[in-house]
Design a protein around this motif. Structure first.
Motif: not given
Length: 294
Positions: A37, A41, A45
């Motif tokens: 996870s 992310r 980003t």
């Protein structure tokens, strides 16, 4: 994000996109669900766009995620193909073959040219020895042996051929095409002292020499003595084949099975090594060609 970091993150993304699950991706990559996870992310980003829609029952690729998945999978496939193309094949050492000295000298070595022509990918290293085999101590891979001793039950044994034996002598000892054993010196070998008895037990000629007998340490010595006209030796068809074909020896009574046979022994299964099965099949073919005509 550096190129190295991007490659690592894309690896996490590719697994999650292919499996449709962060949990399954974590299992495949042997990391935690949280690690997957976090990497996803980080990638989102750096790209400034969402790659997955996170819902209660799972994760689903966005349009951008699907486009990236296709590109990443294609790139990884090309990378795998390139790695495979430049990878050097693992070079195996020679197959170490232990073989009884006379069989090695009189039968196997003269035929190795045929083996190498047909199987250039397999190199053999011969180790001359008879009887029980110390596979680990002598670094032997396979051993060609006659079943005249008990070998370890844990060995893998494949029969190659039956043994055939006969008295052999120089043509000069024949009289009108016949051999009178009672008038000849019988040549024996210390390595197989009961060979004459085995030949007689097979239903062959029961006569014996009235003159002196002579014992040699190895079969190749007794066969050489027979070629020199010093007497009559008992020979395996494989040991005597070269001299029979050249005319240096004759077998006036013909060859008979003596009840024993040759086996290829291995501490490892034959199915696990193509070199072992290649040698086994070649030995069976070559020994079959050396047998006397029916």
């Amino acid at each position: 994000m550096t190129r190295q970091a991007a490659l690592g993150t894309l690896r996490f993304f590719e697994a999650a996109a292919r499996l449709g699950s962060f949990v399954q991706a974590a299992d495949e990559l042997h990391v935690t669900h949280g690690a997957v996870s976090r990497q996803i992310r980080l990638l989102e980003t750096s790209l400034g766009t969402a790659l997955f829609e996170r819902r209660n029952r799972g994760v689903f690729l966005t349009l951008a995620g699907a486009q990236l998945r296709d590109a990443v999978q294609l790139a990884f496939e090309r990378l795998d193909a390139a790695l495979e193309a430049v990878r050097q094949p693992v070079r195996q050492g020679p197959l170490v073959v232990s073989c009884e000295p006379t069989i090695a000298m009189k039968w196997l070595i003269p035929r190795l040219g045929d083996f190498y022509r047909r199987h250039p990918e397999v190199q053999l290293h011969l180790f001359a020895s008879g009887g029980p085999v110390a596979f680990q101590r002598d670094a032997v891979d396979v051993a060609l042996r006659r079943n005249d001793f008990l070998w370890d039950a844990g060995l893998h044994a494949e029969q190659v051929c039956d043994e055939w034996i006969a008295p052999v002598c120089a043509p000069a000892l024949l009289r009108r095409g016949r051999l009178d054993l009672s008038a000849q010196r019988l040549l024996h070998t210390a390595s197989r002292p009961a060979a004459w008895e085995h030949w007689r037990a097979a239903g062959a000629h029961a006569g014996g020499g009235q003159g002196d007998s002579q014992t040699y340490e190895h079969f190749y010595l007794s066969l050489q003595a027979a070629c020199a006209g010093l007497g009559v030796a008992i020979g395996s068809v494989f040991m005597a084949r070269e001299d029979l074909d050249s005319g240096r020896l004759v077998a006036p009574f013909g060859f008979r099975r003596d009840g024993s046979g040759y086996f290829l022994l291995s501490p490892l299964p034959f199915d696990g090594d193509a070199r072992r099965t290649t040698l086994l099949h070649w030995l069976r073919e070559q020994m079959a060609q050396a047998l006397p005509a029916p």
